[in-house]
Design an enzyme around this catalytic site. Structure first.
Site, PDB file in Angstrom:
ATOM      1  CB  THR A 377      -0.895  -0.080   1.272  1.00 42.42           C
ATOM      2  OG1 THR A 377      -1.632  -1.303   1.222  1.00 42.42           O
ATOM      3  CG2 THR A 377      -1.856   1.062   1.409  1.00 42.42           C
ATOM      4  CD  GLU A 397      -5.822  -5.742   0.197  1.00 43.14           C
ATOM      5  OE1 GLU A 397      -5.570  -6.656   0.987  1.00 43.14           O
ATOM      6  OE2 GLU A 397      -6.001  -4.575   0.583  1.00 43.14           O
ATOM      7  CG  ASP A 419      -8.858  -5.516   2.497  1.00 42.77           C
ATOM      8  OD1 ASP A 419      -7.938  -6.188   2.985  1.00 42.77           O
ATOM      9  OD2 ASP A 419      -8.821  -4.275   2.420  1.00 42.77           O
ATOM     10  CB  SER A 438      -9.588  -1.009   5.100  1.00 45.97           C
ATOM     11  OG  SER A 438      -8.326  -0.401   4.914  1.00 45.97           O
ATOM     12  N   GLY A 459       1.083  -1.944   4.555  1.00 44.66           N
ATOM     13  CA  GLY A 459       1.446  -3.232   5.132  1.00 44.66           C
ATOM     14  C   GLY A 459       0.296  -4.145   5.481  1.00 44.66           C
ATOM     15  N   GLY A 460      -0.919  -3.907   4.929  1.00 40.36           N
ATOM     16  CA  GLY A 460      -2.023  -4.817   5.211  1.00 40.36           C
ATOM     17  C   GLY A 460      -2.259  -4.941   6.704  1.00 40.36           C
TER      18      GLY A 460
END
Length: 557
Positions: A377, A397, A419, A438, A459-460
């Site tokens: 991201t 994503e 997600d 998210s 970094g999710g």
């Protein structure tokens, strides 16, 4: 540690990824974007004008992490009103989406790579509507003006850097034919040092400059997006694009000692995660432990595990499910959760608790869910001379998103549908018109009503962990902003495995291993933190960018 001492610890030596100044400042993961944002500030634009220009610049300079079909959350502090707002430009599930899209005929979950690259992975993109809404509400410049610098950058071309190389080495198997033709001209991958020009993207930016977002959501670009998605067996329809609207709401906030922390609300789960972990660490008084002590890493690891268990159980789209936010963040519930931490071993019994008994809604929750990480991201920040702050975390994503590039228009489509929990039974499962959870965590921190720090990271699922650790390193250990960003970070979910950055002390690692934690054998870069520290007494600003990408903070001199 008080802010006066923190400011005394700020280093002022010359460093490309460190900046000081008293006017405006920007920070992002690319030099091009930061410079463009700072130039907007120098021309009289405010923080929101600069942020919008930076998003378009990043679409050119970091097209594999964000872009025109990305999603994102913007947090904006209006210095005059002394209020903090969130613009939700997050992706939505198309109207034809359904709970079973990521399971096979036997109801087994389809492997991540297989479900993350077809057209069914593409959600309704929100970043352009988000930036349009944010600019209308908070900006001072026109839409054409904030796009122009990105058009000029796109015409000139951008220098391929190490981030491009790493992405192509690790994730090129995700690329569709159109994207591969761009990233592998004549069958050879783009390499560090080359200058790359994306003429199709330049054309698209010019269309957006002339016609606004309607051309993307209702016009010729929309037509091509739908045609492309359908060619990859997706179910996005033009009505999904045409009906999308970004929203503006006030930020939610929590406290950490004398600080107030402003973050987005659900369906953003990152804000909840940060507030939750901060309250646990406040009760545990993490500042009593040395910066490199095993106790510090142990507390980080355990609060991440406890938070993750509750996040997976309770975070979803509040339009679809009630979320016990009040219960999750009450002192009584957090005191219960702290009892899971024993300082003797890794607690194997970390599972979700029952916050409903502390919540006014008094409802029962749905089944817990699981998610796969989306590792890449981007985060970027602009602060203007009047004290307005704009920060955004935006994303396709996964690296390269779905890998699907729209022919003739030069941008990648997201794979934000990943997600969602692929399990149809989860609270975060796929449903038509629903936001997936998210973990983006754009953050602004206040003391005595004045902003003192803003930061964020990609970094999710690791994003809140990166923000948390950097915050603690600055606010509790008094570190220089750049040093706090570079201080090695860890991440873990609910299990024993800890991801680590290079430099975690061996003594601490051995101690945690004796407590039944496991460390990944390979050190990884976790996140890419961008941060700006603000001194409300002097107007001074100190910015830092993470060395895991080539970005810089740029001061408006």
């Amino acid at each position: 540690m008080d802010m006066e001492q923190i400011w005394k610890n700020q280093k002022k030596e010359l460093h490309k990824q460190r900046a000081h100044g008293k006017n405006g400042m920007t920070a992002s993961a690319t030099e091009e974007s930061s410079v463009i944002g700072a130039d907007i500030l120098s021309k009289g634009g405010n923080a929101m004008d600069a942020l919008a220009a930076m998003q378009f610049a990043l679409a050119v300079a970091e097209p594999f992490n964000t872009g025109l079909a990305a999603s994102g959350f913007v947090i904006y502090y209006d210095a005059k009103k002394q209020k903090t707002y969130v613009v939700n430009g997050h992706s939505l599930a198309p109207k034809k989406a359904h709970k079973n899209i990521f399971v096979d005929e036997h109801q087994d979950v389809i492997p991540f790579l297989e479900r993350s690259t077809p057209g069914t992975a593409v959600a309704v993109p929100g970043i352009l509507k988000g930036m349009e809404k944010a600019l209308d509400e908070f900006g001072t410049m026109t839409w054409p003006d904030v796009i122009e610098p990105a058009i000029q950058l796109s015409k000139k071309g951008v220098r391929v850097n190490l981030t491009w190389n790493t992405g192509l080495e690790r994730f090129s198997d995700r690329l569709g034919e159109e994207a591969k033709a761009f990233f592998y001209p004549d069958g050879v991958p783009l390499t560090e040092g080359e200058t790359v020009v994306n003429e199709d993207l330049t054309h698209t930016l010019e269309l957006l400059q002339k016609h606004g977002t309607d051309v993307f959501y209702k016009g010729e670009i929309a037509d091509k997006i739908i045609e492309t998605v359908h060619s990859f067996d997706g179910f996005l329809e033009k009505e999904d694009l045409a009906s999308y609207e970004a929203t503006v709401s006030e930020a939610i906030s929590g406290t950490y000692k004398e600080y107030t922390v402003a973050v987005p609300a659900p369906p953003n789960g990152g804000g909840f995660a940060l507030l939750y972990m901060l309250k646990l660490l406040e009760k545990l008084e993490i500042n009593q432990y040395d910066l490199h002590s095993w106790e510090k890493y142990y507390l980080f690891a355990e609060v991440m595990r406890i938070m993750t268990a509750d996040k997976l159980a309770y975070m979803g789209d509040p339009a679809f499910y009630d979320i016990p936010m009040d219960g999750l963040l009450t002192d009584q519930y957090l005191e219960e959760r702290i009892k899971l931490i024993n300082f003797a071993f890794r607690n194997e019994d970390v599972a979700e608790g029952n916050p409903w008994k502390y919540d006014d809604k008094q409802l029962h929750h749905k089944n817990p869910s699981t998610t796969d990480p989306g590792p890449d991201t981007t985060h970027f920040i602009a602060v203007d001379k009047n004290g307005n702050i704009a920060a955004c975390t935006s994303s396709l994503e996964h690296f390269f998103g779905s890998g699907i590039m729209v022919p003739g228009y030069g941008f990648l489509l997201n794979n934000d549908m990943t997600d969602f929990d692929p399990d149809p039974a989860g609270i975060n499962s796929v449903e038509a018109g629903k936001y997936p959870v998210s973990m983006k965590t754009p953050t602004i921190i206040f003391k005595d009503g004045e902003p003192v720090l803003t930061l964020g990271s990609p970094g999710g699922p690791t994003i809140p962990a990166s923000v948390l650790q950097t915050m603690i390193h600055i606010l509790e250990y008094g570190m220089d902003v750049k040093d706090a960003i570079e201080e090695p970070r860890i991440y873990n979910g609910t299990g024993p495995l800890i991801w680590q950055e290079e430099g975690i002390p061996e003594k601490a690692k051995r101690k945690l291993e004796s407590m039944n934690f496991q460390f990944d054998s390979i050190a990884l870069s976790i996140g890419n933190v961008q941060a700006i520290l603000l001194n409300p007494n002097t107007g001074e600003k100190a910015g830092g960018s993470d060395s895991s990408r080539p970005g810089i903070p740029a001061a408006d001199q």
